[in-house]
Design a protein around this motif. Structure first.
Motif, short mmCIF file in Angstrom:
data_model
loop_
_atom_site.label_atom_id
_atom_site.label_comp_id
_atom_site.label_asym_id
_atom_site.label_seq_id
_atom_site.Cartn_x
_atom_site.Cartn_y
_atom_site.Cartn_z
N ALA A 1 -5.39 10.26 2.87
CA ALA A 1 -5.03 8.71 3.13
C ALA A 1 -4.09 9.66 4.26
O ALA A 1 -2.84 9.16 5.05
N ARG B 1 2.93 6.80 7.65
CA ARG B 1 3.72 5.58 7.31
C ARG B 1 4.80 5.84 6.44
O ARG B 1 6.33 5.28 6.54
N ARG C 1 0.40 -1.43 0.07
CA ARG C 1 0.38 -0.46 -0.36
C ARG C 1 1.01 1.30 -0.04
O ARG C 1 0.72 2.59 -0.91
N PRO C 2 2.37 0.86 1.01
CA PRO C 2 2.41 2.79 0.99
C PRO C 2 3.26 2.80 -0.54
O PRO C 2 3.38 3.64 -0.85
N ASP D 1 -2.21 -5.25 3.37
CA ASP D 1 -2.83 -5.54 4.62
C ASP D 1 -4.27 -6.30 4.87
O ASP D 1 -4.36 -6.81 5.83
N ASP E 1 -3.58 7.81 7.39
CA ASP E 1 -2.20 6.79 8.02
C ASP E 1 -1.11 6.44 7.15
O ASP E 1 -0.10 6.17 7.91
N THR E 2 -1.04 5.55 6.08
CA THR E 2 -0.55 5.73 5.08
C THR E 2 0.84 6.57 5.01
O THR E 2 2.06 6.41 4.64
N SER E 3 0.05 8.39 5.00
CA SER E 3 0.90 9.02 4.81
C SER E 3 1.92 9.40 5.67
O SER E 3 2.65 9.99 5.93
#
Lengths: 210, 203
Positions: A92, A98, A37-38, A160, A94-96
């Motif tokens: 985004a 990470r 995803r990232p 995930d 959460d991913t941001s």
């Protein structure tokens, strides 16, 4: 020979892939690929910045004084990066988180600067834009491959979602922790570069014969 | 005092900015072909890193942090979106000034650096170092130590890499893997060994 727009888009995918063939923009390719995803989000960010920065520089290419062109290019790229970062934070979060500082580090991604310097400074807007998108896609392709390998073998999941049921959850798969850590990324990219060279070679030979 | 030593060792070894955070790899691959070039790039990065990290940390504290403008009577203004452009500007300016100073006072050193000094502007280890120190909220003294440590770590890693690549010249590397490919494998092995160093500062 003048390259067609189609060539601008498709050549960077394999034959002139920015990571495996030109060895550019490697830092972030290694850092963000722990999961798929990232990796994909980072690829989208780079495609957007690369395309729009190329188009913007191409628009003003005849007005940039040669002596300060590097600073102008970097400021334009940095502006697009800030826009992308704000969008990521909004849609985004959460991913941001990470991706942490690696979104900002798109500024110093050599792919974008190399495309701006070699294409956008000389070519009209449309081919420059397509070239930026094409190189971003080539970068994204490698990121997706590395991200898939690392997440699948390192955690037994994809995006995930569990694919292999891990031993901790009563399944059969024992995750290989090494794939979540730094060294594995070096090995995978090294092997991909090897593959890239082998794949690009027939094209090189054909070009020589011509 | 011990905290600062620990921070230095952590930045230089167990969290080596090149082998663990993957920063400045493009420069490393290009310049590790010869030991001389690697030394030049290593020292240049070390100097620029130890100047720009504290500078950008100061900028962040007094200008770009949310609420940082309280000293000017404007506590509600948040300029954090502009930070990135300022940091890269500071780096470009520092590199330019450093180039002029070194050219004037140490011409020999200037010749040794060659083209690496201007290229450092677009080296992600430098921008990354500044961004890490800001993200982790280091205060001024900590950022000085972090800048010195991460710069030294990068220089150490590239000199080691250049040494290994020097020996590799006599190795029989499979076709297509020579050059960049094998360099990555070597860096992976180095990263593995640097992971082993993560125990040293805990004691």
């Amino acid at each position: 020979m003048e390259r067609t727009v189609r060539q601008y888009l498709l050549e960077p995918l394999l034959a002139r892939n920015p990571i495996t063939v030109q060895a550019l923009g490697i830092c972030s390719a290694l850092a963000v690929t722990v999961g798929l995803r990232p990796s994909l989000l980072m690829a989208v960010a780079v495609i957007a910045v690369s395309g729009f920065a190329n188009a913007a520089i191409s628009l003003i290419r005849n007005r940039i004084p040669n002596s300060i062109r590097l600073i102008v290019q970097i400021v334009v790229i940095a502006t697009f990066v800030v826009v992308v970062d704000e969008l990521l934070k909004a849609y985004a979060p959460d991913t941001s988180k990470r991706l942490s500082v690696y979104v900002f580090l798109i500024v110093t991604n050599c792919i974008i600067l190399a495309r701006v310097e070699s294409v956008a400074m000389n070519k009209p807007v449309w081919p420059s834009f397509v070239d930026g998108i094409g190189n971003g896609l080539g970068y994204g392709l490698v990121l997706a491959i590395v991200g898939t390998i690392r997440e699948l073998l390192g955690a037994g999941s994809l995006l995930d979602e569990p694919v292999f049921v891990t031993a901790a959850n009563g399944g059969w798969y024992e995750p290989v922790g090494l794939f979540r850590m730094a060294p594995s990324a070096f090995f995978i990219i090294g092997l991909l570069i090897w593959a890239g060279h082998r794949l690009a070679k027939p094209a090189d030979d054909a070009r020589k014969e011509r | 005092m011990n905290d600062y030593l620990a921070l230095f060792l952590q930045a230089a070894f167990s969290e080596n900015i090149m082998l663990v955070f993957f920063l400045g790899i493009c420069t490393a691959i290009a310049t590790s072909k010869s030991m001389e070039a690697a030394l030049g790039a290593g020292v240049a990065i070390f100097i620029v890193q130890s100047v720009t990290v504290p500078l950008n940390s100061l900028l962040n504290t007094y200008l770009f942090q949310p609420g940082a403008l309280a000293w000017a009577g404007l506590p509600e203004i948040d300029m954090s979106a502009l930070g990135l452009i300022a940091y890269i500007g500071v780096i470009a300016a520092t590199v330019q000034i450093l180039e002029m100073v070194i050219d004037k006072h140490f011409p020999k050193l200037y010749n040794a650096f060659g083209v690496f000094l201007p290229l450092i502007t677009v080296n992600c280890a430098i921008l990354g170092g500044s961004l890490f120190s800001i993200q982790r909220n280091y205060h001024l003294l900590e950022s000085v130590v972090f800048g010195l440590g991460s710069g030294a770590g990068w220089a150490l890693a590239i000199v080691l890499l250049a040494g290994i690549r020097d020996k590799l010249r006599y190795a029989d590397v499979p076709e297509g893997l020579e050059g960049t490919g094998i360099t990555f494998i070597v860096m992976g092995l180095m990263a593995l060994s640097f992971m082993g160093l993560s125990g040293i500062y805990a004691a």
